[in-house]
Design an enzyme around this catalytic site. Structure first.
Site, PDB file in Angstrom:
ATOM      1  N   HIS A 162       7.466   4.804   7.573  1.00 25.04           N
ATOM      2  CA  HIS A 162       6.265   3.972   7.685  1.00 25.04           C
ATOM      3  C   HIS A 162       5.020   4.833   7.499  1.00 25.04           C
ATOM      4  O   HIS A 162       4.103   4.476   6.747  1.00 25.04           O
ATOM      5  CB  HIS A 162       6.248   3.281   9.057  1.00 25.04           C
ATOM      6  CG  HIS A 162       5.071   2.388   9.271  1.00 25.04           C
ATOM      7  ND1 HIS A 162       5.157   1.010   9.241  1.00 25.04           N
ATOM      8  CD2 HIS A 162       3.762   2.677   9.536  1.00 25.04           C
ATOM      9  CE1 HIS A 162       3.962   0.485   9.471  1.00 25.04           C
ATOM     10  NE2 HIS A 162       3.091   1.487   9.654  1.00 25.04           N
ATOM     11  N   GLU A 163       4.996   5.974   8.166  1.00 25.03           N
ATOM     12  CA  GLU A 163       3.844   6.872   8.041  1.00 25.03           C
ATOM     13  C   GLU A 163       3.742   7.453   6.631  1.00 25.03           C
ATOM     14  O   GLU A 163       2.645   7.626   6.095  1.00 25.03           O
ATOM     15  CB  GLU A 163       3.927   7.985   9.082  1.00 25.03           C
ATOM     16  CG  GLU A 163       3.944   7.512  10.529  1.00 25.03           C
ATOM     17  CD  GLU A 163       2.766   6.616  10.872  1.00 25.03           C
ATOM     18  OE1 GLU A 163       1.654   6.833  10.328  1.00 25.03           O
ATOM     19  OE2 GLU A 163       2.946   5.682  11.668  1.00 25.03           O
ATOM     20  N   HIS A 172       1.879   5.112   4.366  1.00 27.12           N
ATOM     21  CA  HIS A 172       0.417   5.219   4.419  1.00 27.12           C
ATOM     22  C   HIS A 172      -0.071   6.330   3.492  1.00 27.12           C
ATOM     23  O   HIS A 172      -1.072   6.175   2.779  1.00 27.12           O
ATOM     24  CB  HIS A 172      -0.037   5.517   5.848  1.00 27.12           C
ATOM     25  CG  HIS A 172       0.000   4.326   6.765  1.00 27.12           C
ATOM     26  ND1 HIS A 172      -0.673   3.159   6.507  1.00 27.12           N
ATOM     27  CD2 HIS A 172       0.635   4.142   7.959  1.00 27.12           C
ATOM     28  CE1 HIS A 172      -0.470   2.298   7.492  1.00 27.12           C
ATOM     29  NE2 HIS A 172       0.324   2.862   8.382  1.00 27.12           N
ATOM     30  N   GLU A 210      -0.141  -2.440   6.857  1.00 21.87           N
ATOM     31  CA  GLU A 210       0.971  -2.187   7.767  1.00 21.87           C
ATOM     32  C   GLU A 210       2.264  -2.810   7.235  1.00 21.87           C
ATOM     33  O   GLU A 210       3.342  -2.221   7.344  1.00 21.87           O
ATOM     34  CB  GLU A 210       0.647  -2.751   9.162  1.00 21.87           C
ATOM     35  CG  GLU A 210      -0.482  -2.037   9.880  1.00 21.87           C
ATOM     36  CD  GLU A 210      -0.177  -0.557  10.100  1.00 21.87           C
ATOM     37  OE1 GLU A 210       0.959  -0.226  10.482  1.00 21.87           O
ATOM     38  OE2 GLU A 210      -1.092   0.258   9.870  1.00 21.87           O
TER      39      GLU A 210
END
Length: 243
Positions: free
Chosen positions: A173-174, A177, A222
């Site tokens: 997930h990070e 980004h 997100e």
């Protein structure tokens, strides 16, 4: 309204399954096990599907993609966003992180290092530095400062709670980004919103409208990163257990 220059994600109610971890952190890193360490082990070799030539736009949420394309079309905005990522406050955050966290590497917390490198390989992006920070609050976040190598920070309490695959989903997930340059483009959007407030007359109304769109974009960003996590974990049940 503060400038948004980094993205974070918190997981407060994960599925706990300790059976997938064995081994130990160095003494003093685990917040809940100061004398014994946090246990983990390497699982069998991954059989994850790798996606050749994967581009960030291949998994972006439609709203995230739409807004990013619009800002890309404006000359110079990318450079402006990167310049704001080097502000003094963010340099302080970098130094604070270095001083209070443990850097993960092949020789230190190698299992976590393996999870990050594997996730980065699947997403076709460079693995950032990974730090473990002692904290009782389950959380993970990423920071990309202009001129510095980006890094991801994971709290010890999150490592204690999650299974191997769930933790890799957080890392992915990070990485999402970073691969999507959310820090740059959301910072640019924030700058434009703040600038609208300075316009006489209808500036306030325009700014409020932009602010509403920015919050929608944040939510879409997100969701984009959740897609990145799914591409890495490749198991919807693992990912859904985090929410």
């Amino acid at each position: 309204m503060a400038l948004i220059s980094f993205a974070s994600v918190s997981f407060t109610s994960p599925l706990i399954n300790k059976s997938q971890f064995c081994g130990s952190f160095p003494v003093g890193i685990g917040s809940a096990r100061k004398n014994r360490g946090v246990k983990f082990c390497r699982a069998a070799a991954s059989s994850a599907v790798v996606f050749p030539r994967l581009d960030a736009d291949d998994f972006r949420h439609p709203l995230d993609k739409q807004n990013t394309v619009l800002l890309r079309a404006i000359p110079g905005l990318n450079d402006i966003g990167k310049a704001f990522l080097g502000t003094i406050s963010e340099q302080v955050m970098v130094l604070e992180n270095i001083g209070t966290s443990v850097l993960v590497s092949e020789n230190q917390l190698s299992e976590l290092h393996h999870l990050m490198v594997e996730a980065a390989g699947i997403l076709k992006t460079e693995a950032p530095d990974l730090y473990i920070r002692q904290s009782p609050v389950p959380n993970a976040y990423t920071l990309a400062v202009s001129g510095r190598r980006p890094f991801v920070v994971v709290h010890t309490s999150l490592v204690e709670l999650l299974t191997r695959k769930e933790l890799q989903a957080v890392l992915a997930h990070e990485l999402g980004h970073l691969k999507c340059d959310h820090g740059v483009w959301l910072t640019v959007a924030n700058i434009l919103t703040l600038g609208a407030y300075s316009i006489p007359g209808l500036g306030g109304i325009i700014a409020q409208r932009l602010e509403e769109q920015l919050f929608r974009w944040l939510r879409a960003a997100e969701l984009t990163c959740d897609r990145a996590a799914l591409l890495v974990v490749q198991d919807p049940k693992r990912l859904s257990s985090l929410y």
